[in-house]
Design a protein around this motif. Structure first.
Motif: not given
Lengths: 289, 268
Positions: A128-130, A160-167
């Motif tokens: 997510s840092l990237r 973003m680090a949660l890698e959610p389906k919806v952001l």
């Protein structure tokens, strides 16, 4: 496939006090998986209230919210917390929620709450840092030593680090200079392309949304006024202006040209299509890219 | 959630109570509290409670709001009442039942009176803040404490500090709500686990909150300096307080209440 749906969603603040206010009034929206949706409206139109319902931060006064087919408020609490990992929400001015000693720990806060193992947390922090375009050299720094724009990016990375389906992002570019704004918006666009996740971007600036979104939800006074493709929304530019919304500079130019008697389209909102339109008119209809 | 706290909240309105001079309200609230501690018998409490009902009715503040204000002190209330009940002396209520010997008429009386006193105390003082905006309240404080300036007490500065503190309570409450939401969105859980886990879960809220309070303080200090603020002498007020006929009437009623209570104490 449909990922988010609301049915007659209504929310009232301060019920029973002199400050009672209806912030959402019978909102029905539907968002497909992988879509990039812009949510636009003036201050106080209910944008922020709407998105706070989508991951169960606010409870609807009336109506229902479905995420991935499941009704959020008919399920138990544990499942609702799961929803928060499925629908990642970045609030306005997210840099004010940073609290850890290092950038690494702060981004890892969400994944840790998901009870992931160390290796997975580490992968997500770096990834997510990237995505937000920061170098790994900042990982050991204190988030409070960073600049405002950098803090904002770290906070977005934390979701973003949660890698959610919806952001969902609420005014992610507010208060940034034009360069910082373009940077953040293009990072979000890249994230959307690369991960294929659904993105909802809330803004009161058309310019932020026009270049990125597939469709636009226009809100006014707690109701949804339009929910259409970007082109269809811009064909109704006069209505947007009547609502007090600002339309992109380039669209204004074409509306003025039309008023001056030139036969041009007015649903133009990117420089690229503007160039093509002008060239095609100059060469008498023969398109030349 | 956190916004539901009513203690110390202001409800705007245009009732006769709202319109009273804030200085009158401060003084009469003090008088009311004093009268509560003068009471010795049941009739005195009746007079006091009746007075409170009249004030509630006049202020047009919903009764539900008033009841909600008592909720936070429910524990203190039960605690005090229970101890008064247990430590009563005199004739037991049930003289034939030996294991209920500790339950006396005197204890019951004290428990009920104490509970009523605390409830009236809380309602009475919250009514001052329900019907007076914080700015008016600190204005009243400044005006009433003005004589202390002669002994070099920085009255104006103190009241300015109080105004600022009161002014920022809603802002910080809002801020807290926002931070809680933001951390919840990252999966923070404040509601489960033992007390230590819960205390630890507060760290992600408290740190951003403290940082933002400092940031706001600095910004406000800068803004005040830019406007060449300096406290103390020769500052005039935007809103000047004036005692009116209604203030005299209120004072008369409240003093009458105290006189009646003292009278009741003497005759019974």
């Amino acid at each position: 496939m449909e990922i988010i749906r609301t049915e007659n969603l209504t929310h009232r603040y301060g019920i029973g006090t002199p400050f009672e206010k209806t912030a959402l009034d019978g909102v029905n929206i539907s968002v497909r998986e992988g879509e990039y949706v812009g949510v636009i409206g003036q201050t106080g139109s209910g944008k922020s209230t709407l998105i706070s319902h989508l991951n169960a931060i606010l409870k609807p006064t009336e109506g229902k919210v479905f995420v991935d087919g499941a009704d959020l408020w008919s399920e138990n609490k544990a499942r609702r917390i799961e929803t928060r990992f499925k629908v990642g929400l970045v609030f306005q001015y997210p840099e004010y929620q940073l609290f850890e000693e290092t950038v690494y720990k702060d981004i890892a806060f969400g994944p840790k709450n998901m009870k992931l193992d160390e290796a997975e947390i580490d992968r997500r922090v770096r990834e997510s840092l990237r995505f937000v375009g920061m170098g790994e050299d900042c990982l050991d720094k204190s988030p409070f030593d960073l600049s405002g724009g950098q803090k904002r990016r770290i906070a977005i990375a934390g979701v973003m680090a949660l890698e959610p389906k919806v952001l969902i992002l609420d005014e992610p570019a507010a208060g940034l200079d034009p360069k910082g704004r373009d940077e953040i918006l293009s990072r979000i666009r890249d994230y959307h392309k690369e991960t294929g996740s659904t993105v909802l971007l809330v803004s009161h600036s058309m310019e932020d949304i026009a270049n990125n979104a597939d469709s636009i939800i226009v809100m006014e006074g707690g109701r949804v006024r339009m929910h259409e493709t970007v082109d269809a929304v811009f064909e109704r530019a006069d209505e947007l202006i009547a609502m007090g919304l600002d339309i992109p500079q380039i669209t204004k130019v074409f509306i003025d040209l039309r008023e001056k008697g030139y036969d041009v389209r007015t649903d133009i909102y990117t420089i690229e299509t503007a160039k093509r339109e002008i060239l095609s008119k100059l060469t008498g209809g023969a398109s030349r890219d | 959630m956190i916004k539901d706290i009513t203690l110390g909240q202001y409800f705007p309105g245009a009732s006769p109570i709202h319109k009273l001079d804030p200085r009158t309200k401060v003084l009469l609230t003090i008088l009311y509290i004093v009268s509560l501690f003068v009471i010795r018998g049941g009739w005195g409490y009746f007079v006091s409670a009746a007075m409170m009902f009249v004030i509630i009715a006049l202020s047009r503040i919903p009764f539900g709001v008033v009841l909600r204000g008592i909720k936070p002190i429910l524990f203190v209330l039960l605690f005090t009442a229970t101890f008064n009940l247990i430590y009563g002396t005199g004739t037991p209520i049930f003289e034939d039942v030996s294991w209920l010997g500790w339950l006396t008429w005197n204890g019951l009386r004290n428990a009920v009176f104490m509970a009523v006193r605390i409830i009236l105390l809380v309602i009475g003082t919250s009514f001052m803040t329900y019907t007076t905006s914080p700015i008016m309240l600190t204005g009243a404080m400044e005006s009433l404490l003005a004589p202390l300036k002669w002994v070099k007490v920085p009255v104006h500065e103190l009241s300015m500090m109080m105004t600022i503190a009161l002014r920022f309570i809603p802002t910080l409450v809002d801020e807290t709500d926002k931070i809680i939401s933001a951390q919840k969105a990252r999966g923070a859980d404040f509601e489960t686990g033992n007390i230590f886990r819960r205390a630890k879960a507060l760290v992600p809220i408290l740190i951003p909150l403290i940082i933002s309070a400092f940031r706001r303080a600095e910004e406000l200090a800068d803004a005040m300096e830019c406007r060449c603020y300096h406290g103390g002498n020769d500052r005039t007020r935007y809103k000047v307080f004036h005692f009116a006929a209604r203030d005299a009437l209120a004072a008369l009623v409240m003093t009458g209440q105290l006189a009646l209570i003292i009278f009741l104490n003497v005759v019974t």
